[in-house]
Design a protein around this motif. Structure first.
Motif, PDB file in Angstrom:
ATOM      1  N   VAL A 194      93.375  45.478  27.345  1.00 50.28           N
ATOM      2  CA  VAL A 194      92.845  46.683  26.694  1.00 50.28           C
ATOM      3  C   VAL A 194      93.876  47.801  26.734  1.00 50.28           C
ATOM      4  CG1 VAL A 194      91.045  48.451  26.788  1.00 50.28           C
ATOM      5  CG2 VAL A 194      90.463  46.062  27.219  1.00 50.28           C
ATOM      6  N   PHE A 195      94.524  47.983  27.892  1.00 55.17           N
ATOM      7  CA  PHE A 195      95.566  49.012  27.992  1.00 55.17           C
ATOM      8  C   PHE A 195      96.679  48.757  26.975  1.00 55.17           C
ATOM      9  CE2 PHE A 195      94.577  49.507  32.813  1.00 55.17           C
ATOM     10  CZ  PHE A 195      93.442  50.229  32.494  1.00 55.17           C
ATOM     11  N   GLY A 196      97.119  47.498  26.890  1.00 55.27           N
ATOM     12  CA  GLY A 196      98.193  47.161  25.963  1.00 55.27           C
ATOM     13  C   GLY A 196      97.803  47.403  24.519  1.00 55.27           C
ATOM     14  N   TYR A 197      96.533  47.155  24.199  1.00 52.10           N
ATOM     15  CA  TYR A 197      96.055  47.375  22.830  1.00 52.10           C
ATOM     16  C   TYR A 197      96.005  48.862  22.486  1.00 52.10           C
ATOM     17  CZ  TYR A 197      92.900  47.456  18.822  1.00 52.10           C
ATOM     18  OH  TYR A 197      92.338  47.688  17.596  1.00 52.10           O
ATOM     19  N   LEU A 198      95.580  49.669  23.446  1.00 43.33           N
ATOM     20  CA  LEU A 198      95.408  51.100  23.192  1.00 43.33           C
ATOM     21  C   LEU A 198      96.710  51.883  23.307  1.00 43.33           C
ATOM     22  CD1 LEU A 198      92.064  51.741  25.135  1.00 43.33           C
ATOM     23  CD2 LEU A 198      92.372  51.418  22.666  1.00 43.33           C
TER      24      LEU A 198
END
Length: 585
Positions: A260-264
Motif C-alpha cells: 500500500v505504501f509503495g502504491y501511494l
C-alpha cells in the motif's frame, strides 16, 4: 548470566529437571535444597493471555511487522519502470531506436542502444543522451542514478550488500541482548536504525545509499531475532505456540502495508522516510514495555525480576505468592574480607561469560545446534528458492506483493493449530517433507500434455503447496530454536542460526539463475527438494519441547533425559511432554 551450579559443585535446583508430581514453584517440593527463583513458575502464575501478555505481544508485533519494510522495500526503491535511450523531442522512437515486435504485434524499443545519427540506421551506439523512463514511478534509485544497461548490476549489488549486512548483524549484534537485556537492545537498535533510515532518504549518491542500507540491514536482523526471543519469554511453556507463530502473521501484514505504501508513494526518498519514521514511535516503549523476566532471572537480577513480575501481576489484576521470589543470591560480593574459597568459586561461576563456542562444548547441545543450523539454512534456501523458481505472477506489481504477504497467513494459522495439538517436532517434520515432496513432484510434470493442454497452473499449484509447507516450517523453526537453546546462550544461538539462514537466502537466487538452460531449468527444484527432505529426516532427532519450560543453563539441556516418558498430570503442565514422543530437551 545464569548461575552455573556445576562449577561450584552444586546441583541445579531447577524444578523442571526433576521427575515428580509436585506443582511448579511449590516451596515444599524440594526441601533439601536452597530455593532459586523460577522464571517459568512466575510465568505460569501470571497466566497465559492476560492484559500484560497482550500488551507485550502487540507492542512486539508492531516491531516485527515493520521489520518487513526495509527488507523488501528495494522492490519499489530500485524498481525499473521501463527505459530506453532518450531521443530528441522532434524524432520518433522507431526512427532513432532499434526494436522488436512482440508476439502480440507490439513494437518494443531496445533499452540500451540507439542508431548512430546519420548512419542510415545500419549502425548502433550506446545511449549518448541518457535514458527516458516510464511513468509508473515518480523516482527510484535506478532512475536517479541511471542504474541501467552497463550499470544494471549495481541495483542487484546493493541488495546483495544489504543481505551481507543482515548476516553481519545477526552474528555480531544479536548476542548483545544476552548481555544487556532484550528491551534495551531492541529500543537502542530501533532508534539507531531509524536514524540510518532517515539519512538514507537524503542520500545523494549510490555509494552512500548502499552503505547506509548495509547498516540498516545489520540492525534489522538483530531487532527481529531479539524481538522474537523476548516474545517467547513472555508466555508460559504451555502457551508459547499460539503467540510465537502468530507474530509471524505480522510479517505478512507488513508486506501488505508495504504494498500500500509503495502504491501511494511513488518517490523513493519519500517512501524511505515513510518506512523509517515509525521506528521512533517506539520511544513510548521505554516507559511501559517490561524487560524479559526469564532474562532477568537467568542474569541473576532477581530484584528487577521481582519488580517486573509484580508489575505484570498488577496489570493482570492478580496476586503472586511470596514463595515465587525465594532465591539463593541476589548479588555477588567479591571484595568481602574473610570470604571462603567455596564462595569465591561460586562467585566466579555466577559471572561466567558465555560465547558461541559454548554451543559446541557439550554433546547434546552440540547435536541440537548442528541440526538446527542445517534446518535454518534449508528453510531459507527452499523458501526463497521456490519464490524465485516459480514463474512470476502477471499483473500489478503492488498487488502481487500484497498477495504474497496474504497467502502466508493461512499457512501460519494452520501451523498454530498443529503445534498446539501435535507439538513441535512432528509438524516440523511433516511440513518439511511436504515441501520436499512437492518440489520433486513438479519436475515430473510436463509443461504441456501430448494433446496440448497447458499444465503450468498445476506446476504453480504444486509449487505453492510446497511454499505453504516451507512457510509453516519456517515458523516452527524459529519457535523450536527459542525453546531448545538455554537462556544464557539463546541469542548467541539464534544469531548463529540466522547467519546460516542468510547463507541459504543468498544462495537461493544463485542456484536458480545458474540453471537457465532448458535442460537444467528444473534442477533447482530437485536441489531444494532433496535438501528439504534431508532436513525433515534430521528433525526427527530433535527433542519435543511442547509444554516444556525454557531451559536456563547449558546444564539444564545436558541433564535432561531424552528417553523419559511422562504421563499427563495437570499439576505439571509446564513439564509434561507428549507421551508418544517421550522426549525432552
Amino acid at each position: 548470566m545464569a548461575t552455573t551450579y556445576q562449577q561450584s559443585g552444586r546441583e541445579s535446583p531447577a524444578k523442571y529437571q526433576e521427575v515428580d508430581t509436585s506443582p511448579v514453584g511449590d516451596p515444599t517440593a524440594d526441601q533439601g535444597s536452597t530455593p532459586k527463583m523460577n522464571a517459568d513458575a512466575i510465568l505460569q502464575k501470571l497466566g497465559a493471555y492476560g492484559r500484560y501478555q497482550v500488551l507485550v505481544f502487540v507492542s512486539l508485533a508492531f516491531v516485527y511487522m515493520r521489520g518487513a519494510w526495509p527488507v523488501l522495500a528495494s522492490i519499489f526503491l530500485a524498481a525499473d519502470p521501463g527505459h530506453h535511450c532518450r531521443v530528441p523531442s522532434n524524432t520518433s522512437l522507431n526512427v532513432s531506436l532499434p526494436g522488436k515486435v512482440d508476439d502480440d504485434g507490439t513494437w518494443t524499443p531496445d533499452q540500451c542502444v540507439m542508431y548512430v545519427p546519420g548512419s542510415d540506421r545500419n549502425q548502433t551506439q550506446s545511449c549518448s543522451n541518457g535514458w527516458q523512463y516510464g511513468d509508473q514511478f515518480d523516482s527510484t534509485i535506478l532512475m536517479e542514478w541511471d542504474l541501467v544497461c552497463d550499470d544494471s548490476y549495481l541495483g542487484e549489488l546493493s541488495t546483495t550488500i544489504y543481505m551481507v549486512g543482515n548476516t553481519c548483524g545477526a552474528i555480531l549484534l544479536t548476542p548483545l541482548s544476552d548481555k544487556f537485556g532484550r528491551k534495551k537492545m531492541i529500543l537502542f537498535m530501533l532508534w539507531i536504525q531509524g536514524v540510518f533510515g532517515v539519512a538514507t532518504a537524503f542520500a545523494n549518491s549510490y555509494i552512500l545509499f548502499t552503505v547506509l542500507r548495509f547498516f540498516i540491514a545489520a540492525l534489522n536482523m538483530p531487532i527481529a531475532l531479539t524481538t522474537y526471543v523476548m516474545m517467547t519469554e513472555v508466555f508460559p511453556a504451555s502457551h508459547r505456540a499460539l503467540p510465537s507463530v502468530g507474530i509471524n502473521c505480522f510479517w505478512g501484514i507488513g508486506l501488505i502495508f508495504l504494498s500500500v505504501f509503495g502504491y501511494l508513494v511513488r518517490d523513493w526518498s519519500h517512501l524511505q522516510l515513510l518506512i523509517s519514521i515509525p521506528n521512533f514511535l517506539t520511544v513510548m516503549y521505554y516507559f511501559f514495555l517490561p524487560e524479559s523476566i526469564p532474562w532477568l532471572v537467568a542474569s541473576n537480577k532477581y530484584t528487577e525480576a521481582e519488580q517486573a513480575a509484580r508489575t505484570a501481576a498488577k496489570i493482570n489484576n492478580i496476586t503472586l505468592p511470596e514463595f515465587l521470589f525465594n532465591r539463593e543470591v541476589t548479588s555477588v560480593e567479591t571484595h568481602t574480607e574473610g570470604q571462603s574459597q567455596e564462595a569465591l568459586v561460586r562467585a566466579r561461576a555466577l559471572v561466567k561469560k558465555y560465547t558461541i563456542l559454548d554451543l559446541f562444548k557439550t554433546p547434546k547441545l552440540r547435536r541440537y545446534t548442528l541440526i538446527l543450523l542445517y534446518l535454518w539454512a534449508a528453510n531459507s534456501l527452499s523458501y526463497f528458492g521456490i519464490l524465485f523458481a516459480t514463474p512470476n505472477l502477471h499483473g500489478n506489481l503492488f498487488l502481487n506483493l500484497g498477495i504474497s504477504g496474504a497467502v502466508e497467513i493461512p499457512a501460519l494459522f494452520i501451523c498454530m493449530w498443529t503445534m498446539q495439538v501435535y507439538g513441535r517436532r512432528r509438524p516440523h517434520v511433516v511440513f518439511l517433507l511436504l515441501c520436499g515432496v512437492m518440489n520433486i513432484i513438479t519436475i515430473f510434470v510436463p509443461e504441456k500434455t501430448e494433446s496440448g493442454t497447458d499444465l503450468t497452473p498445476l506446476i504453480i499449484f504444486l509449487a505453492m503447496v510446497g511454499k505453504f509447507g516451507i512457510t509453516a516450517s519456517y515458523s516452527v523453526a524459529y519457535l523450536y530454536a527459542s525453546e531448545i537453546f538455554p537462556t544464557v546462550v539463546r541469542n548467541h544461538a539464534v544469531g548463529l542460526a540466522s547467519f546460516f539462514e542468510n547463507i541459504g537466502g543468498i544462495a537461493a537466487p544463485f542456484i536458480v539463475y545458474a540453471a537457465t538452460s532448458d535442460s537444467m531449468k528444473k534442477l533447482p527444484l530437485v536441489i531444494f527438494g532433496v535438501i528439504t527432505l534431508v532436513a525433515g529426516i534430521l528433525c526427527i532427532f530433535l527433542p519435543e519441547t511442547h509444554k516444556c519450560p525454557l531451559p536456563d543453563t547449558i546444564e539444564d539441556v545436558e541433564k535432561l533425559s531424552g528417553k523419559r516418558r511422562f504421563r499427563d498430570n495437570p499439576t505439571r503442565d509446564n513439564t509434561d511432554t507428549d507421551a508418544e514422543d517421550g522426549t525432552r530437551l
